[in-house]
Design a protein around this motif. Structure first.
Motif: not given
Length: 151
Positions: A41-46, A51-53, A134-136
């Motif tokens: 799943p994309f949303f939660m990972k993004q 947040i981490a970055i 890039r992630l998108r």
């Protein structure tokens, strides 16, 4: 005046090195985990990655602010850490409240701190925009690939 310019240039150089090390380290982590982030799943990972970055980049920004505070303390522009750190953060973020100031012998140096903040925040913003795009793109490619596989 030349002393202020020299000190300001040196501190800017050091803070840029620090921030580039933080950006490079998170880039390496993203290279390692990038394929995982591009899978559903994309949303939660993004959200978690962003947040981490951001938190990681704030650590680098904080080190830079502490560096400026240490510089101001070393130069006896302030007597204690709290006003030096407060002034550093306010100047580095270009808020410039003006409630605490340095003496006239260090005014040019403070403008270097403000310029440094603009550079560091601009660098971080550029990195976050590049990461997001890039992630998108990777997530869209994965989604298209999954759609073609299911068709």
């Amino acid at each position: 005046m030349l002393l202020q310019i020299t000190i300001g240039t040196a501190v800017i150089f050091l803070t840029i090195v620090v921030q580039c090390l933080f950006i490079s380290s998170i880039s390496s982590a993203l290279t390692y985990y990038g394929s995982h982030l591009a899978k559903p799943p994309f949303f939660m990972k993004q959200v978690i990655a962003m947040i981490a970055i951001v938190l990681w980049l704030i650590v680098g920004i904080s080190i830079s602010a502490w560096g400026w505070a240490g510089t101001f303390l070393y130069l006896d522009a302030f007597d204690t850490l709290e006003p030096a750190l407060y002034f550093s953060v306010v100047t580095f973020t270009t808020l410039g409240y003006g409630d605490i100031t340095v003496g006239p012998q260090w005014r040019i140096l403070t403008s270097f701190a403000a310029v440094n903040g603009l550079i560091i925040f601009g660098l971080n913003t550029a990195f976050l925009v590049e990461f997001s795009s890039r992630l998108r793109a990777a997530q869209e490619a994965t989604a298209a690939s999954l759609k073609n596989t299911l068709s």
